[in-house]
Design an enzyme around this catalytic site. Sequence first.
Site, mmCIF file in Angstrom:
data_model
loop_
_atom_site.group_PDB
_atom_site.id
_atom_site.type_symbol
_atom_site.label_atom_id
_atom_site.label_comp_id
_atom_site.label_asym_id
_atom_site.label_seq_id
_atom_site.Cartn_x
_atom_site.Cartn_y
_atom_site.Cartn_z
ATOM 1 N N CYS A 182 89.051 72.868 44.816
ATOM 2 C CA CYS A 182 90.209 73.226 45.654
ATOM 3 C C CYS A 182 90.929 71.982 46.135
ATOM 4 O O CYS A 182 92.123 72.001 46.406
ATOM 5 C CB CYS A 182 89.773 73.988 46.901
ATOM 6 N N GLU A 217 99.743 81.253 44.009
ATOM 7 C CA GLU A 217 98.750 80.369 44.643
ATOM 8 C C GLU A 217 98.516 79.103 43.830
ATOM 9 O O GLU A 217 97.531 78.384 44.014
ATOM 10 C CB GLU A 217 97.444 81.139 44.862
ATOM 11 N N HIS A 228 90.476 83.362 44.948
ATOM 12 C CA HIS A 228 91.207 82.655 43.891
ATOM 13 C C HIS A 228 90.324 82.659 42.653
ATOM 14 O O HIS A 228 89.092 82.586 42.771
ATOM 15 C CB HIS A 228 91.476 81.184 44.260
#
Length: 445
Positions: A368, A174, A250
Amino acid sequence: MKSTEVNFDGLVGPTHNYAGLSEGNVASLNNANDVSNPKQAAKQGLAKMKALHDMGMTQGVLAPQERPDMAALRRLGFSGTDANVLETAFKQAPTLLSACCSASSMWTANAATVSPSADTSDQKVHFTPANLTNKFHRSLEPETTGNILKATFNNEAHFVHHQHLPDNEHFGDEGAANHTRLCNRYGEQGIEIFTYGRYAFNRNMPMPAKFPARQTIEASRAVARLHGLENSQTIYVQQNPDVIDQGVFHNDVIAVGNQNVLFFHEQAFLNTETFLADVSDKMSCDVHFVEVKTSQVSVEDCVNTYLFNTQIITLPNGEMAIIAPMHCYENASVKAYLDELVTLNTPIKHVKYYDVNESMKNGGGPACLRLRVAVNETELNAVNQHCLLDDNKFSVLNNWVDKHYREQLTLNDLRDPNLVSESRTALDELTQILNLGSVYRFQQN
Ligand SMILES: N=C(N)NCCC[C@H](NC(=O)CCC(=O)O)C(=O)O
């Protein structure tokens, strides 16, 4: 030589919508089927970029991806004209249609893992696009991400671009969302911390019970190998499976670092004590561990406000600032925590709040939306300069959004073939603004 960390924010694409695609991401599921505001979303992102630029930070822009992804829909068996493909997908498999329309590439913390030249064996900056295998809509990103990164960091003397890891859950990767670099100065060798959620090849190790662990240790190790990192400067730490099950999909939802500061929740990691001792051992300078207790802020509040999905930046005067979403301002205990934090004996002296609500509703906070790339002066000069934000570029991009973006989108709108042409026209123009060349499939046919 002077070094700096540049934030490359993802521009929100013209098809930004709420499709509820991300199991394990609380906001994405809670806001499924809401009406989205693509124009507002893109402008909120640009306003955050401009604010950092105005603070004296170097700010970059990464282009969004081509959506609807017509090639993906055709690969899944929908055929005929573009209009037929969209209409049949809408009728037979609406979730596939929305997945192929997701503007999820805006969250560039998931675009790639980046290792600065001070850390790598060949003293070049290394990029590995994330394969994002855990979610179908995100697994469509890595190839074009690679094209965009190559066009943005287009100088082989300084930048190395790896292929994304094999597209398989064993190597679920990720990107920077599970990667934290600590250092003294940006240009000095630092330590790179890879946070993973599970072991792909050993099911006896801890893993979450409810929600998926998107990142495997095998993926993290592969990225570290590709980047030529020294073992003595690399740390692998497992995310606490219990917090993944509470919506921390995450690691950057529960921890963030910058230079010699690690800001994290006490429940973020497994074996926290060993991990912190390892960090202290490996760092050549003292580290400020800013640990938030559950009694101060609950994990639920972290997930709802994105307290840790904040950017910690070093301002030109050397003080650090936290770039937080408005949700942190609106939550009494989080706001109280942040008010106190800036009075403590840490480098963090300021908190600034921004409205990135359109992104937050899909589980994407300020952190993000950006990919960090630490570079020295020579490397900064080697970056495609059209991708760096200044006052003029900001107004050009704002006008570009005004010209091409819709005010609102519902899932029903995604079947509209005009959205394909509108999106392509916008992106074609954007590649000229950012001087990217032909990074999209529609430009290559
Ligand atoms: N934490 C970081 N670094 N990134 C946040 C990514 C949010 C993204 N949301 C989505 O993809 C939701 C799309 C939708 O439901 O329409 C995700 O879950 O992968």
